[in-house]
Motif scaffolding. Structure first.
Motif, PDB file in Angstrom:
ATOM      1  N   ARG A   1      29.803  39.201 -16.292  1.00 47.19           N
ATOM      2  CA  ARG A   1      28.682  38.727 -17.108  1.00 47.19           C
ATOM      3  C   ARG A   1      28.470  39.613 -18.329  1.00 47.19           C
ATOM      4  N   GLY A   2      28.582  40.927 -18.136  1.00 45.58           N
ATOM      5  CA  GLY A   2      28.457  41.823 -19.289  1.00 45.58           C
ATOM      6  C   GLY A   2      29.527  41.577 -20.324  1.00 45.58           C
ATOM      7  N   TRP A   3      30.755  41.322 -19.849  1.00 40.55           N
ATOM      8  CA  TRP A   3      31.849  41.051 -20.800  1.00 40.55           C
ATOM      9  C   TRP A   3      31.592  39.754 -21.564  1.00 40.55           C
ATOM     10  N   VAL A   4      31.153  38.718 -20.833  1.00 46.07           N
ATOM     11  CA  VAL A   4      30.862  37.443 -21.498  1.00 46.07           C
ATOM     12  C   VAL A   4      29.743  37.620 -22.515  1.00 46.07           C
ATOM     13  N   GLN A   5      28.696  38.394 -22.161  1.00 44.41           N
ATOM     14  CA  GLN A   5      27.593  38.618 -23.086  1.00 44.41           C
ATOM     15  C   GLN A   5      28.060  39.343 -24.334  1.00 44.41           C
ATOM     16  N   ARG A   6      28.896  40.374 -24.131  1.00 49.23           N
ATOM     17  CA  ARG A   6      29.406  41.110 -25.300  1.00 49.23           C
ATOM     18  C   ARG A   6      30.253  40.212 -26.186  1.00 49.23           C
ATOM     19  N   GLU A   7      31.087  39.391 -25.571  1.00 48.20           N
ATOM     20  CA  GLU A   7      31.926  38.499 -26.370  1.00 48.20           C
ATOM     21  C   GLU A   7      31.083  37.454 -27.095  1.00 48.20           C
ATOM     22  N   ALA A   8      30.009  36.951 -26.422  1.00 54.05           N
ATOM     23  CA  ALA A   8      29.131  35.973 -27.081  1.00 54.05           C
ATOM     24  C   ALA A   8      28.416  36.604 -28.269  1.00 54.05           C
TER      25      ALA A   8
END
Length: 424
Positions: free
Chosen positions: A294-301
């Motif tokens: 989830r943190g990775w997805v948030q950073r990418e978003a």
């Protein structure tokens, strides 16, 4: 006293067999040559009947299943400072005897010495130094235990507390674990042979082997420092766990085994993982993985939003319009530069044309000059000197608006003075 030479023995064959007495006598003669010897072993049986003149004992090897019958005077046993009991380690001195009547062998002893605990510990230290020199205790030779063994071999005493501890703790931690149990003696003269046999049966058929005993006195733990057992454990293909449970003094088995457990319970915890702890670890890893994802997805978003908010992506045609204006300015500048260059060159060409016209033949003729040519057949030659047109030559005189045909009547050469005056 000289001994007369004996006659050669007759040839032995099916037709000429030896009688039993000859064989018995020969065996007795060969045994007699051995003389008196010192022998060490463990007493496993004592038969001392009142009123008899001979005591019978059985002396057993401490490492293998071999024994020897012993006879002695009953008074020899009674005079010992410490009463001899079954299981005692002794060193005896005597002579082998072959009883031809029964065909049996026994050791007739005249001296018995008990092996004290101090001597046994000293022997263990010497054996420890020997095995250390051979590299049997080298940590690099230790084999790792499998994370989850499919089957576990257990060598321990029958219905012992060590067996109950290992089974109960291991099954609580991992209910699916399968045990292959070999119940053997864990002390006394038969302990080492039985453990060696159990080790040979389990080696290669299970994933890990546990040798367990719930502690005991130093004398009780002597089999676990036996040289034959230590070498068998070192040569085993399967990892071996030592779980003797005796903290003050470690038997040599602890040093040669692939893993030493403090107690049988500790061994059970070492050989199988805790199912509850592993499930908790899996849940924790899943939670950490989900949080990381989830943190990775948030950073990418966030990075994508920042990228989309840039001017070049907010208005993609803006850069094209900016470049279009630059192109138009460049084209206008190029067109203006080309027009200026064309006008400059056109003006220059006009001036050159005017100069050329001014110095050309037509302009010269228009100013009153003429070109005189001598006509000689089809050819015409420009007259430059008076010698080119002698008297009588046919001439063609070209003027500004046409040509005149004439003939040369004569020639007059100008003098230098006349020429200079003319030039002036």
């Amino acid at each position: 006293m000289t001994q007369e030479p004996t006659a050669p023995a007759p040839a032995n064959s099916a037709e000429q067999p030896y009688p039993v007495r000859s064989v018995a006598i020969k065996v007795a003669q060969w045994i007699e040559r051995l003389g008196s010897i010192w022998v060490e072993g463990q007493v496993t049986q004592i038969n001392l009947r009142p009123g008899t003149r001979t005591a019978f004992l059985v002396l057993r090897d401490t490492s293998v299943d071999m024994s020897l019958s012993i006879t002695c005077d009953p008074d020899l046993l009674r005079r010992l400072p410490v009463p001899l009991t079954e299981g005692s380690r002794v060193v005896v001195y005597g002579k082998l005897q072959f009883f031809t009547g029964r065909g049996t062998i026994s050791l007739r002893v005249t001296e018995i010495r008990a092996v004290g605990i101090g001597e046994l510990l000293a022997r263990i230290e010497r054996l420890k130094a020997l095995l250390t020199a051979e590299g049997l205790f080298d940590p690099r030779l230790k084999r790792p235990l499998p994370f989850l063994p499919a089957s576990v071999g257990l060598i321990t005493g029958r219905a012992s507390a060590a067996e109950r501890d290992v089974l109960s703790v291991a099954q609580q931690r991992w209910p699916a674990v399968r045990f292959v149990i070999r119940n053997t003696a864990v002390q006394g003269p038969s302990a080492v042979p039985q453990m060696l046999e159990a080790l040979r049966e389990l080696d290669g058929d299970v994933d890990v082997i546990v040798i367990a005993r719930g502690g005991g006195s130093t004398e009780d733990l002597l089999p676990f420092s036996d040289e034959a057992l230590c070498r068998a454990v070192a040569a085993a293909r399967t990892p071996v766990v030592s779980a003797i449970g005796h903290e003050p003094d470690n038997p040599l088995l602890d040093l040669v085994a692939d893993l030493r457990a403090a107690t049988p319970t500790d061994a059970a915890k070492r050989i199988v993982p805790d199912a509850a702890a592993e499930l908790a670890g899996v849940r924790e890893m899943r939670a950490r993985s989900a949080a990381a994802l989830r943190g990775w997805v948030q950073r990418e978003a966030n990075a994508l939003r920042q990228t989309r908010s840039r001017p070049v992506l907010a208005d993609p045609l803006r850069e094209l319009a900016h470049r279009h204006d630059e192109v138009e300015r460049s084209r206008t500048a190029a067109r203006r530069c080309i027009d200026h260059t064309l006008r400059t060159e056109a003006t220059r060409a006009t001036h050159l044309r005017e100069k050329l016209t001014a110095v050309g033949p037509a302009a010269t003729l228009a100013r009153g000059y003429a070109v005189v040519q001598r006509v000689a057949g089809p050819e015409r030659h420009v007259v430059r000197e008076i010698d080119d047109a002698p008297a009588g030559s046919q001439l063609r005189i070209r003027v500004g608006d046409g040509a005149i045909t004439a003939a040369a009547l004569g020639t007059t050469r100008l003098t230098p003075q006349t020429t200079d005056e003319k030039r002036k």
